[in-house]
Design a protein around this motif. Structure first.
Motif, short mmCIF file in Angstrom:
data_model
loop_
_atom_site.label_atom_id
_atom_site.label_comp_id
_atom_site.label_asym_id
_atom_site.label_seq_id
_atom_site.Cartn_x
_atom_site.Cartn_y
_atom_site.Cartn_z
N LYS A 240 29.14 51.47 37.67
CA LYS A 240 30.07 52.34 38.39
C LYS A 240 31.09 51.48 39.14
N ASP A 241 32.11 52.13 39.68
CA ASP A 241 33.14 51.47 40.52
C ASP A 241 33.66 50.19 39.87
N CYS A 242 34.12 50.32 38.63
CA CYS A 242 34.67 49.16 37.92
C CYS A 242 36.18 49.12 38.17
N PHE A 243 36.66 47.99 38.71
CA PHE A 243 38.08 47.83 39.05
C PHE A 243 38.56 46.46 38.61
N ILE A 244 39.85 46.38 38.30
CA ILE A 244 40.53 45.08 38.21
C ILE A 244 40.94 44.76 39.64
N ARG A 245 40.14 43.95 40.32
CA ARG A 245 40.32 43.78 41.76
C ARG A 245 41.47 42.84 42.11
#
Length: 294
Positions: A240-245
């Motif tokens: 979950k909560d996968c982002f290109i940070r």
């Protein structure tokens, strides 16, 4: 002994009298010469107060113009010292990096956790033309995602876009508890983390190399890549909560004005309505009273 005391006292009195009447013994022009030799005599105290000048009188304001892919083009003002001699103001502005919230650029408060870095590439008049320089995530958003009893999976990759930019992308994701799970923790095994990381790297590599930087930035703003990675990794371990940070521009091609103007030209997209059929508006000529037959 008495004579010696009397002699010394007499000498002292003569000396005191000579010192006391010094101005009478020496002429006036000698006194003036003594004053003239001392250069600091007659001057005020060293380090006197300087005139307080407002530093903003030497400054001028320039307008920041964001690329056309963002909703808000006028994104602020910047300050620079006015051109003086060989110090040209526009040359000192080039290369300056500005960090702006994506919520302000897109007029959407839901994107407030994103920060966009824009670099001044060119100056036209009092307008500074900006180009994409990087992307980051706010600290409060990142800290809100990190919790106990779950695994953090991170990956990074360097990729070259079709227009010559070398970009480094960082991805982050967290393991997710299943709906029917009884155990309180949801730690992934090291083999599962490696395979999920490989999925992240391949997805980011494909996204970065398939087009130019402009298309990449559009994908990063829309944030669909995180959902894509979640779907691909669901067969290995639910995340979950996968982002290109974070995104960094490591290397840029040689500056080209025409390419920069493409960033600032409005995207004129017109709907494809097709071509009109030839002779669609022409009416068939029939003879009166023939019933349509010759």
């Amino acid at each position: 002994r008495r004579c010696f005391v009397c002699w010394t006292s007499a000498v002292l009195l003569i000396c005191c009298g000579a010192y006391g009447n010094n101005h009478q013994q020496y002429p006036k022009h000698q006194i003036k010469m003594a004053v003239g030799k001392n250069k600091n005599l007659g001057k005020g105290k060293k380090g006197g107060r300087k005139k307080i000048v407002d530093p903003f009188l030497k400054k001028e304001w320039y307008k920041l113009v964001a690329p056309s892919i963002f909703a808000q083009k006028d994104c602020g003002r910047t300050l620079i010292t006015k051109t003086q001699g060989t110090k040209i103001a526009s040359e000192y502005l080039k290369g300056r990096v500005i960090e702006i919230s994506l919520a302000d650029l897109q007029k959407n408060e839901a994107l407030a956790h994103r920060k966009i870095k824009l670099c001044i590439e060119d100056v036209q008049g009092y307008n500074c033309l900006l180009n994409f320089h990087g992307m980051d995530m706010t600290r409060d958003k990142l800290c809100s995602l990190i919790r106990k009893k779950q695994s953090i999976i991170e990956a990074n990759v360097d990729c070259r876009t079709s227009d010559g930019y070398i970009v480094r992308m960082f991805c982050i994701a967290f393991t997710k508890q299943q709906a029917t799970q009884i155990k309180s923790t949801c730690y992934a095994k090291s083999a599962q983390i490696r395979s999920i990381r490989a999925k992240m790297v391949s997805t980011m590599q494909e996204l970065g190399t398939k087009g130019d930087l402009k298309t990449l930035v559009k994908e990063l703003i829309s944030d669909h890549i995180g959902e894509q990675i979640v779907k691909q990794a669901s067969s290995i371990f639910p995340i979950k909560d996968c982002f290109i940070r974070k995104v960094k521009v490591l290397k840029k091609p040689k500056f080209d004005v025409t390419e920069l103007m493409e960033w600032h030209s409005a995207d004129e997209k017109t709907a494809d309505t097709g071509k009109p059929i030839e002779g669609a508006d022409t009416k068939e000529e029939t003879l009166a009273g023939s019933g349509g037959r010759l």
